[in-house]
Motif scaffolding. Structure first.
Motif, PDB file in Angstrom:
ATOM      1  N   PHE A  34       0.951  -1.261  -0.075  1.00 43.65           N
ATOM      2  CA  PHE A  34       0.183   0.089   0.108  1.00 43.65           C
ATOM      3  C   PHE A  34       0.791   1.249   0.176  1.00 43.65           C
ATOM      4  CE2 PHE A  34      -2.430  -3.395   1.994  1.00 43.65           C
ATOM      5  CZ  PHE A  34      -3.692  -3.108   1.198  1.00 43.65           C
ATOM      6  N   THR A  35       0.306   2.248  -0.558  1.00 39.21           N
ATOM      7  CA  THR A  35       1.059   3.598  -0.514  1.00 39.21           C
ATOM      8  C   THR A  35       0.842   4.282   0.617  1.00 39.21           C
ATOM      9  OG1 THR A  35      -0.781   4.422  -1.891  1.00 39.21           O
ATOM     10  CG2 THR A  35       0.785   3.985  -3.227  1.00 39.21           C
ATOM     11  N   SER A  36      -0.129   4.349   1.170  1.00 40.12           N
ATOM     12  CA  SER A  36      -0.224   4.854   2.661  1.00 40.12           C
ATOM     13  C   SER A  36       0.264   4.054   3.862  1.00 40.12           C
ATOM     14  CB  SER A  36      -1.636   5.240   3.083  1.00 40.12           C
ATOM     15  OG  SER A  36      -2.640   4.905   2.341  1.00 40.12           O
ATOM     16  N   SER A  37       0.341   4.471   4.847  1.00 37.97           N
ATOM     17  CA  SER A  37       0.749   3.711   6.036  1.00 37.97           C
ATOM     18  C   SER A  37      -0.184   3.286   7.054  1.00 37.97           C
ATOM     19  CB  SER A  37       1.732   4.446   6.818  1.00 37.97           C
ATOM     20  OG  SER A  37       1.337   5.532   7.534  1.00 37.97           O
ATOM     21  N   TYR A  38      -0.098   2.210   7.613  1.00 37.71           N
ATOM     22  CA  TYR A  38      -0.918   1.646   8.526  1.00 37.71           C
ATOM     23  C   TYR A  38      -1.097   2.792   9.610  1.00 37.71           C
ATOM     24  CZ  TYR A  38      -2.613  -1.124  12.729  1.00 37.71           C
ATOM     25  OH  TYR A  38      -3.255  -1.430  13.585  1.00 37.71           O
ATOM     26  N   GLU A  39      -0.034   3.495  10.179  1.00 34.13           N
ATOM     27  CA  GLU A  39       0.053   4.499  11.201  1.00 34.13           C
ATOM     28  C   GLU A  39      -1.024   5.737  10.940  1.00 34.13           C
ATOM     29  OE1 GLU A  39       2.833   3.249   9.857  1.00 34.13           O
ATOM     30  OE2 GLU A  39       3.235   1.949  11.714  1.00 34.13           O
ATOM     31  N   GLU A  40      -1.025   6.077   9.457  1.00 37.15           N
ATOM     32  CA  GLU A  40      -1.654   7.046   9.230  1.00 37.15           C
ATOM     33  C   GLU A  40      -3.077   6.490   9.094  1.00 37.15           C
ATOM     34  OE1 GLU A  40      -2.583   8.642   4.607  1.00 37.15           O
ATOM     35  OE2 GLU A  40      -0.435   8.648   5.319  1.00 37.15           O
ATOM     36  N   GLU A  41      -3.423   5.480   8.652  1.00 42.44           N
ATOM     37  CA  GLU A  41      -5.074   5.081   8.655  1.00 42.44           C
ATOM     38  C   GLU A  41      -5.401   4.752   9.813  1.00 42.44           C
ATOM     39  OE1 GLU A  41      -7.051   4.325   5.733  1.00 42.44           O
ATOM     40  OE2 GLU A  41      -5.386   5.473   4.665  1.00 42.44           O
ATOM     41  N   VAL A  42      -4.869   4.189  11.018  1.00 39.97           N
ATOM     42  CA  VAL A  42      -5.218   3.760  12.096  1.00 39.97           C
ATOM     43  C   VAL A  42      -6.091   4.893  12.897  1.00 39.97           C
ATOM     44  CG1 VAL A  42      -3.476   3.621  13.240  1.00 39.97           C
ATOM     45  CG2 VAL A  42      -5.258   2.065  13.946  1.00 39.97           C
ATOM     46  N   LYS A  43      -5.262   6.042  12.653  1.00 43.20           N
ATOM     47  CA  LYS A  43      -5.836   7.318  13.294  1.00 43.20           C
ATOM     48  C   LYS A  43      -7.194   7.974  12.883  1.00 43.20           C
ATOM     49  CE  LYS A  43      -0.856   8.769  14.195  1.00 43.20           C
ATOM     50  NZ  LYS A  43       0.166   9.557  13.983  1.00 43.20           N
ATOM     51  N   ARG A  44      -7.381   7.374  11.700  1.00 44.40           N
ATOM     52  CA  ARG A  44      -8.726   8.021  11.291  1.00 44.40           C
ATOM     53  C   ARG A  44      -9.969   7.240  11.768  1.00 44.40           C
ATOM     54  NH1 ARG A  44      -7.098   7.626   4.915  1.00 44.40           N
ATOM     55  NH2 ARG A  44      -5.846   9.731   4.721  1.00 44.40           N
ATOM     56  N   PRO A  45     -10.892   8.099  12.303  1.00 46.19           N
ATOM     57  CA  PRO A  45     -11.989   7.492  12.845  1.00 46.19           C
ATOM     58  C   PRO A  45     -12.900   6.486  11.845  1.00 46.19           C
ATOM     59  CG  PRO A  45     -12.600   9.780  12.323  1.00 46.19           C
ATOM     60  CD  PRO A  45     -11.107   9.434  11.920  1.00 46.19           C
ATOM     61  N   LEU A  46     -13.692   5.725  12.488  1.00 47.87           N
ATOM     62  CA  LEU A  46     -14.590   4.843  11.778  1.00 47.87           C
ATOM     63  C   LEU A  46     -15.766   5.793  10.946  1.00 47.87           C
ATOM     64  CD1 LEU A  46     -15.411   1.979  11.308  1.00 47.87           C
ATOM     65  CD2 LEU A  46     -17.151   2.053  13.180  1.00 47.87           C
ATOM     66  N   THR A  47     -15.915   6.988  11.396  1.00 52.39           N
ATOM     67  CA  THR A  47     -16.664   7.615  10.515  1.00 52.39           C
ATOM     68  C   THR A  47     -16.105   8.229   9.122  1.00 52.39           C
ATOM     69  OG1 THR A  47     -15.924   9.844  11.701  1.00 52.39           O
ATOM     70  CG2 THR A  47     -18.019   8.833  12.365  1.00 52.39           C
ATOM     71  N   TYR A  48     -14.750   8.096   8.911  1.00 50.76           N
ATOM     72  CA  TYR A  48     -14.207   8.144   7.863  1.00 50.76           C
ATOM     73  C   TYR A  48     -14.575   7.130   7.043  1.00 50.76           C
ATOM     74  CZ  TYR A  48     -10.356   8.610   4.248  1.00 50.76           C
ATOM     75  OH  TYR A  48      -9.799   8.455   3.185  1.00 50.76           O
ATOM     76  N   ALA A  49     -14.717   5.776   7.421  1.00 52.33           N
ATOM     77  CA  ALA A  49     -14.965   4.510   6.641  1.00 52.33           C
ATOM     78  C   ALA A  49     -16.368   4.809   6.168  1.00 52.33           C
ATOM     79  CB  ALA A  49     -14.607   3.500   7.642  1.00 52.33           C
ATOM     80  N   GLN A  50     -17.092   5.291   7.170  1.00 53.49           N
ATOM     81  CA  GLN A  50     -18.583   5.187   6.758  1.00 53.49           C
ATOM     82  C   GLN A  50     -18.632   6.418   5.668  1.00 53.49           C
ATOM     83  OE1 GLN A  50     -19.851   6.129  10.673  1.00 53.49           O
ATOM     84  NE2 GLN A  50     -20.866   4.199  11.102  1.00 53.49           N
ATOM     85  N   ALA A  51     -18.133   7.558   5.689  1.00 52.77           N
ATOM     86  CA  ALA A  51     -18.109   8.377   4.409  1.00 52.77           C
ATOM     87  C   ALA A  51     -17.538   8.094   3.158  1.00 52.77           C
ATOM     88  CB  ALA A  51     -17.443   9.737   5.012  1.00 52.77           C
ATOM     89  N   ARG A  52     -16.537   7.299   3.433  1.00 54.76           N
ATOM     90  CA  ARG A  52     -15.950   6.565   2.091  1.00 54.76           C
ATOM     91  C   ARG A  52     -16.549   5.630   1.502  1.00 54.76           C
ATOM     92  NH1 ARG A  52      -9.777   4.413   1.229  1.00 54.76           N
ATOM     93  NH2 ARG A  52      -9.580   5.335  -0.598  1.00 54.76           N
ATOM     94  N   LEU A  53     -17.426   4.905   2.295  1.00 52.41           N
ATOM     95  CA  LEU A  53     -18.386   3.904   1.574  1.00 52.41           C
ATOM     96  C   LEU A  53     -19.990   4.401   1.172  1.00 52.41           C
ATOM     97  CD1 LEU A  53     -17.916   0.986   4.148  1.00 52.41           C
ATOM     98  CD2 LEU A  53     -16.952   1.407   1.759  1.00 52.41           C
TER      99      LEU A  53
END
Length: 173
Positions: A34-53
């Motif tokens: 992956f081009t982004s990092s785990y550390e960057e992604e894990v800091k995002r809230p679950l609402t980010y995933a909901q918005a992305r979907l």
């Protein structure tokens, strides 16, 4: 090998927690893919995933399911710039290792390509870590063409990896 019944469907905001868990697992277990990092992604809230979907997002994700288990996912992110509005980027491809070799990745890409063919898209592009032979082989077998290597483009834990850029034309000139 245990047989399973797989079905493919678009992910919705209600799938956010299983999507997020599988996505973070992919980052954690295969950081060079992956081009982004785990550390960057894990800091995002679950609402980010909901918005992305959600339906307002430029990205669309498909998941391969066995019952209630999300085995793999892949996304398609439309370019937002007007000059590139007929182009999309394949993103977030990950199949849980315990389901590898069962056609999950191929089924996900087939669903993505079917959807892309019925849209106004003309070109799909993606990047894959050079040396990720399973992914490269899958994309090539599905009709993607490599068009360039970007040396050292991905950095994970102080190690650099080359990016292989690939494309898939949806329309013929």
């Amino acid at each position: 090998m245990k047989s399973f019944e797989m079905h493919i469907r678009r992910l919705t905001p209600e799938d956010a927690s299983v999507y997020w868990d599988l996505r973070l697992r992919g980052f954690r277990e295969h950081p060079s893919a992956f081009t982004s990092s785990y550390e960057e992604e894990v800091k995002r809230p679950l609402t980010y995933a909901q918005a992305r979907l959600g339906s307002d997002s430029s990205a669309t994700f498909w998941g391969a399911w066995e019952g209630n288990t999300l085995m793999g996912l892949v996304g398609l992110d439309r370019e937002s710039r007007t000059k590139n509005r007929h182009k999309a980027v394949v993103i977030g491809m990950f199949v849980a290792p315990e389901f590898a070799g069962r056609g999950v990745g191929r089924a996900l890409l087939a669903a993505l390509l079917e959807s892309a063919r019925t849209s106004d898209l003309e070109l799909l592009v993606l990047t894959v870590t050079q040396g990720n032979l399973g992914a490269e082989k899958l994309y090539l077998s599905m009709g993607f063409t490599s068009f360039g290597i970007e040396p050292g483009a991905i950095k994970v834990e102080n190690q650099r990896f080359n990016k292989n850029h690939m494309f898939f034309p949806l329309s013929t000139p």
